[in-house]
Scaffold this motif. Sequence first.
Motif, mmCIF file in Angstrom:
data_model
loop_
_atom_site.group_PDB
_atom_site.id
_atom_site.type_symbol
_atom_site.label_atom_id
_atom_site.label_comp_id
_atom_site.label_asym_id
_atom_site.label_seq_id
_atom_site.Cartn_x
_atom_site.Cartn_y
_atom_site.Cartn_z
ATOM 1 N N LEU A 83 6.562 10.028 -0.660
ATOM 2 C CA LEU A 83 6.378 8.622 -0.306
ATOM 3 C C LEU A 83 7.334 7.759 -1.126
ATOM 4 O O LEU A 83 7.662 8.105 -2.268
ATOM 5 C CB LEU A 83 4.937 8.179 -0.579
ATOM 6 C CG LEU A 83 3.868 8.735 0.363
ATOM 7 C CD1 LEU A 83 2.476 8.371 -0.143
ATOM 8 C CD2 LEU A 83 4.068 8.221 1.786
ATOM 9 N N PRO A 84 7.787 6.630 -0.571
ATOM 10 C CA PRO A 84 8.664 5.735 -1.334
ATOM 11 C C PRO A 84 7.963 5.209 -2.584
ATOM 12 O O PRO A 84 6.763 4.909 -2.547
ATOM 13 C CB PRO A 84 8.955 4.594 -0.351
ATOM 14 C CG PRO A 84 8.672 5.158 1.001
ATOM 15 C CD PRO A 84 7.565 6.148 0.801
ATOM 16 N N ARG A 85 8.713 5.096 -3.656
ATOM 17 C CA ARG A 85 8.147 4.571 -4.897
ATOM 18 C C ARG A 85 7.672 3.134 -4.687
ATOM 19 O O ARG A 85 8.377 2.308 -4.119
ATOM 20 C CB ARG A 85 9.190 4.613 -6.003
ATOM 21 C CG ARG A 85 8.644 4.174 -7.365
ATOM 22 C CD ARG A 85 9.717 4.218 -8.434
ATOM 23 N NE ARG A 85 10.176 5.587 -8.644
ATOM 24 C CZ ARG A 85 11.450 5.952 -8.598
ATOM 25 N NH1 ARG A 85 12.379 5.063 -8.314
ATOM 26 N NH2 ARG A 85 11.800 7.205 -8.812
ATOM 27 N N GLY A 86 6.450 2.849 -5.110
ATOM 28 C CA GLY A 86 5.900 1.504 -5.005
ATOM 29 C C GLY A 86 5.159 1.221 -3.719
ATOM 30 O O GLY A 86 4.720 0.091 -3.491
ATOM 31 N N ILE A 87 4.973 2.217 -2.875
ATOM 32 C CA ILE A 87 4.328 1.956 -1.585
ATOM 33 C C ILE A 87 2.885 1.503 -1.755
ATOM 34 O O ILE A 87 2.357 0.755 -0.934
ATOM 35 C CB ILE A 87 4.408 3.199 -0.671
ATOM 36 C CG1 ILE A 87 4.036 2.803 0.768
ATOM 37 C CG2 ILE A 87 3.522 4.335 -1.187
ATOM 38 C CD1 ILE A 87 4.374 3.840 1.801
ATOM 39 N N LYS A 89 1.824 -0.653 -3.624
ATOM 40 C CA LYS A 89 1.798 -2.101 -3.854
ATOM 41 C C LYS A 89 2.417 -2.877 -2.688
ATOM 42 O O LYS A 89 2.574 -4.092 -2.770
ATOM 43 C CB LYS A 89 2.565 -2.434 -5.136
ATOM 44 C CG LYS A 89 2.022 -1.738 -6.383
ATOM 45 C CD LYS A 89 2.911 -2.016 -7.584
ATOM 46 C CE LYS A 89 2.427 -1.264 -8.817
ATOM 47 N NZ LYS A 89 3.333 -1.473 -9.986
ATOM 48 N N SER A 90 2.766 -2.173 -1.621
ATOM 49 C CA SER A 90 3.535 -2.788 -0.536
ATOM 50 C C SER A 90 2.679 -3.484 0.508
ATOM 51 O O SER A 90 3.192 -4.244 1.323
ATOM 52 C CB SER A 90 4.374 -1.715 0.166
ATOM 53 O OG SER A 90 3.520 -0.808 0.866
ATOM 54 N N GLY A 91 1.382 -3.195 0.524
ATOM 55 C CA GLY A 91 0.520 -3.745 1.564
ATOM 56 C C GLY A 91 0.416 -2.855 2.787
ATOM 57 O O GLY A 91 -0.407 -3.111 3.673
ATOM 58 N N MET A 92 1.242 -1.807 2.860
ATOM 59 C CA MET A 92 1.152 -0.852 3.966
ATOM 60 C C MET A 92 0.168 0.256 3.616
ATOM 61 O O MET A 92 0.006 0.615 2.451
ATOM 62 C CB MET A 92 2.519 -0.208 4.240
ATOM 63 C CG MET A 92 3.509 -1.083 4.949
ATOM 64 S SD MET A 92 5.044 -0.174 5.294
ATOM 65 C CE MET A 92 5.709 0.032 3.637
ATOM 66 N N ARG A 93 -0.458 0.803 4.629
ATOM 67 C CA ARG A 93 -1.237 2.018 4.450
ATOM 68 C C ARG A 93 -0.286 3.210 4.469
ATOM 69 O O ARG A 93 0.768 3.164 5.115
ATOM 70 C CB ARG A 93 -2.287 2.154 5.554
ATOM 71 C CG ARG A 93 -3.358 1.075 5.517
ATOM 72 C CD ARG A 93 -4.161 1.152 4.237
ATOM 73 N NE ARG A 93 -5.233 0.166 4.186
ATOM 74 C CZ ARG A 93 -6.066 0.036 3.172
ATOM 75 N NH1 ARG A 93 -5.941 0.820 2.108
ATOM 76 N NH2 ARG A 93 -7.016 -0.879 3.196
ATOM 77 N N SER A 94 -0.669 4.276 3.781
ATOM 78 C CA SER A 94 0.249 5.410 3.678
ATOM 79 C C SER A 94 -0.462 6.736 3.918
ATOM 80 O O SER A 94 -1.629 6.915 3.576
ATOM 81 C CB SER A 94 0.920 5.433 2.305
ATOM 82 O OG SER A 94 -0.040 5.575 1.277
ATOM 83 N N VAL A 95 0.292 7.646 4.522
ATOM 84 C CA VAL A 95 -0.155 9.013 4.784
ATOM 85 C C VAL A 95 0.919 9.949 4.257
ATOM 86 O O VAL A 95 2.115 9.669 4.399
ATOM 87 C CB VAL A 95 -0.327 9.275 6.299
ATOM 88 C CG1 VAL A 95 -0.900 10.663 6.542
ATOM 89 C CG2 VAL A 95 -1.181 8.215 6.945
ATOM 90 N N VAL A 96 0.529 11.051 3.658
ATOM 91 C CA VAL A 96 1.504 12.061 3.259
ATOM 92 C C VAL A 96 1.055 13.411 3.810
ATOM 93 O O VAL A 96 -0.127 13.751 3.754
ATOM 94 C CB VAL A 96 1.682 12.133 1.725
ATOM 95 C CG1 VAL A 96 0.406 12.557 1.019
ATOM 96 C CG2 VAL A 96 2.835 13.061 1.353
ATOM 97 N N THR A 97 1.992 14.138 4.395
ATOM 98 C CA THR A 97 1.708 15.487 4.879
ATOM 99 C C THR A 97 2.097 16.496 3.808
ATOM 100 O O THR A 97 3.183 16.409 3.222
ATOM 101 C CB THR A 97 2.486 15.781 6.173
ATOM 102 O OG1 THR A 97 1.925 15.001 7.236
ATOM 103 C CG2 THR A 97 2.387 17.255 6.547
#
Length: 362
Positions: A100-104, A106-114
């Motif tokens: 995942l991108p560093r700082g995600i 704090k970005s306000g986006m939801r994130s998923v990692v496979t």
Amino acid sequence: MNIGYDASCVLHDRTSRGNAQRMIVEALAHCHPHHRYMLYTPCLPQETRHLRLLLNAPCVHIKTPHGLTLLKNRWRTGSGILHACHRHYVKVFHGIDGVLPRGIEKSGMRSVVTVAELDQDTAQACRVADCIVACSESVKRELERTCGVEPGKVRVVHPGCEPAYTVAVTSSEIERVTGLYDLPPRYVLSIGALDERHNLELTVRALAQVPSADLHIVIVGHSTPYYKKVKTLAAECGVEKRLYRLPQVHASDLPAIYHQAVATVCPSRHDALGISLIESLSCGTPVIGATGSGMEEAGGPGGLYVDAHSPAQLAQAIAAIAGDAGRRQAMAVAGAKHIEQFAMQPVADAMMTIYQELEAKP
């Protein structure tokens, strides 16, 4: 909904790893075309034949935004990709390659990692991701055991199989591919990275114990230092002339190569989920894997599984399949039922459910 992806591997990697990631996006674009899929990469691939489904999908947008460094291991962690996501109103970002991108967070986006296998970058991504997608139940168990990830944060979504592998192969196509690659009449197939983990040495030792002298191993993969070690072993075992390596195979030719094989063999010591076994079953070819890994999830109840340290067990499994056409047919029927779960629709639906749940979170 706009969904962003770390798509370098999706676009550039033509191995089983890239195929699995690409199929996820292809399935989503086909089954859920009313969403927008933003594929971020620092550069476009020169060869695009393997991307025809993505390039022809109106809902897929390949982006090479300003600020993405071309340095192989750094572009994902820079701020350029996050700025691009904000400009494109991305709601959920998917680190489909385990990063995942560093700082995600704090970005306000939801994130998923496979997660297909654990390393330092993947462990960091798991700590900050809103949801972790494990490619198999075995990976989920490893995550919970080694990383202390709470069970509710991990979802299992098996990688799918590209539709090309489910299409019937014509006799003329088999004849063309057999002639093009000068394939031997009878062979077991090994596809994957030629490294210690994939355990090709075991297959060579097993082949030396199989009575059928006309049975070969067709190996798809680039030569590596490990493969040179395998060739030396094959010479010692007296089966060097029964090894047949294909360094370059076009993806469109693989279904015919699978179809002609007696079985696909992958006695990997550690594999999150054997993509080659899924592809093989989709082509109607039986599979042999190793116990204690994701192989058993990939091959299902109709496959044969052996100790990854026992040439005798593998030789027995190969001989049992090679010498019994009825058994091969029964295994193919069982495999066809098992791989229904790897089809486009169930894979796309499972992933879209995760995205929608994350988008709905306050």
